[in-house]
Design a protein around this motif. Structure first.
Motif, PDB file in Angstrom:
ATOM      1  N   TYR A  46     -33.482  35.628  52.403  1.00  0.00           N
ATOM      2  CA  TYR A  46     -32.411  35.961  53.021  1.00  0.00           C
ATOM      3  C   TYR A  46     -31.104  34.940  52.613  1.00  0.00           C
ATOM      4  CZ  TYR A  46     -29.031  36.631  56.770  1.00  0.00           C
ATOM      5  OH  TYR A  46     -27.830  36.468  57.527  1.00  0.00           O
ATOM      6  N   ALA A  92     -24.535  42.265  54.864  1.00  0.00           N
ATOM      7  CA  ALA A  92     -24.873  43.515  54.756  1.00  0.00           C
ATOM      8  C   ALA A  92     -25.810  43.704  53.618  1.00  0.00           C
ATOM      9  CB  ALA A  92     -23.704  44.514  54.311  1.00  0.00           C
ATOM     10  N   SER A  95     -29.352  41.787  54.815  1.00  0.00           N
ATOM     11  CA  SER A  95     -29.766  42.459  56.084  1.00  0.00           C
ATOM     12  C   SER A  95     -31.643  42.748  55.935  1.00  0.00           C
ATOM     13  CB  SER A  95     -29.316  43.476  56.717  1.00  0.00           C
ATOM     14  OG  SER A  95     -29.784  44.098  57.716  1.00  0.00           O
ATOM     15  N   TRP A 140     -32.078  48.688  56.444  1.00  0.00           N
ATOM     16  CA  TRP A 140     -30.908  48.325  57.113  1.00  0.00           C
ATOM     17  C   TRP A 140     -30.497  48.289  58.384  1.00  0.00           C
ATOM     18  CZ3 TRP A 140     -31.328  48.659  52.023  1.00  0.00           C
ATOM     19  CH2 TRP A 140     -30.825  47.802  50.998  1.00  0.00           C
ATOM     20  N   VAL A 143     -28.208  46.068  61.053  1.00  0.00           N
ATOM     21  CA  VAL A 143     -27.391  45.644  60.075  1.00  0.00           C
ATOM     22  C   VAL A 143     -26.012  45.566  60.775  1.00  0.00           C
ATOM     23  CG1 VAL A 143     -26.571  47.895  58.988  1.00  0.00           C
ATOM     24  CG2 VAL A 143     -26.199  45.444  57.815  1.00  0.00           C
ATOM     25  N   ILE A 147     -24.152  41.990  60.716  1.00  0.00           N
ATOM     26  CA  ILE A 147     -22.589  41.856  60.505  1.00  0.00           C
ATOM     27  C   ILE A 147     -21.883  41.072  61.250  1.00  0.00           C
ATOM     28  CG2 ILE A 147     -20.747  42.951  59.572  1.00  0.00           C
ATOM     29  CD1 ILE A 147     -22.339  45.156  58.167  1.00  0.00           C
TER      30      ILE A 147
END
Length: 224
Positions: A46, A92, A95, A140, A143, A147
């Protein structure tokens, strides 16, 4: 600590982790010392993905002059926007890794488990299991929550870094003020973000200098 007491009123759930240090001790005692590093692999993926894209996007905006005002000085509002945009893109893309990281980190001995327990055996197993059950969009999930967090943090972090760095170059002096908030799990977050922020930005800045030096040397050789 953030999952503890999820969707329950205060006083209606067991408090397994009183603070960050107590959480370290409790997890190590119940699950073993190595469990403190559970979720490390997706966490690294990540960070590589999110920060690589985030810092790269911010640097592109710096290179095209987006963060400068008409006088050629760093503009705080423009730096905030650039940092926010960079953080939005990075969050994004990264995620899925963050979601699996969270699932793995939440795994615990049933005596201290909090939140829903996902049976992932590894990062790859987690990604495959989520994809098999929910499809590509399932990777996702969440997400929309990731964000805003990274966008706000990136806007504050990168605009502060750019502004303070310029002031240091100008005056050779640094004045910093500390702002503390009463956030749930603040201590544990700081133990991660403190070293992470310092090291990532220092390495990023040094790599930029190295890149500029290599480009300059190559340009000089071509000229000769």
């Amino acid at each position: 600590m953030q999952l503890q007491g999820e969707l329950k009123a205060h006083g209606q759930y067991s408090v397994h982790y009183r603070n960050a240090l107590h959480a370290f001790y409790t997890i190590a005692r119940k699950d073993g010392i190595t469990s403190l590093q559970r979720g490390l692999v997706p966490a690294l993926f990540y960070q590589f993905t999110m920060n690589g894209i985030r810092l790269g996007t911010f640097q592109v905006l710096v290179n095209i002059g987006f963060t400068k005002n008409k006088k050629g000085e760093v503009s705080i509002p423009r730096s905030i926007v650039a940092g926010a945009l960079a953080g939005c893109v990075g969050a994004a893309v990264g995620s899925p890794f963050y979601m699996v990281k969270t699932h793995l980190q939440a795994q615990a001995n049933e005596t201290i488990a909090v939140g829903h327990q996902h049976p992932h055996k590894s990062m790859s197993h987690g990604l495959y299991a989520i994809y098999s059950k929910h499809g590509i969009t399932g990777l996702w999930k969440g997400v929309s929550g990731a964000i805003p967090r990274v966008t706000i943090g990136s806007a504050a972090q990168l605009s502060s870094f750019s502004t303070i760095k310029e002031e240091i170059v100008k005056t050779k002096t640094l004045r910093a003020e500390s702002l503390f908030g009463l956030y749930k799990g603040f201590g544990a977050c700081y133990f991660r973000l403190g070293p992470h922020t310092t090291l990532s930005l220092v390495f990023w800045d040094e790599l930029r200098k190295l890149y500029s030096s290599v480009v300059s040397t190559a340009s000089n050789k071509q000229t000769e």
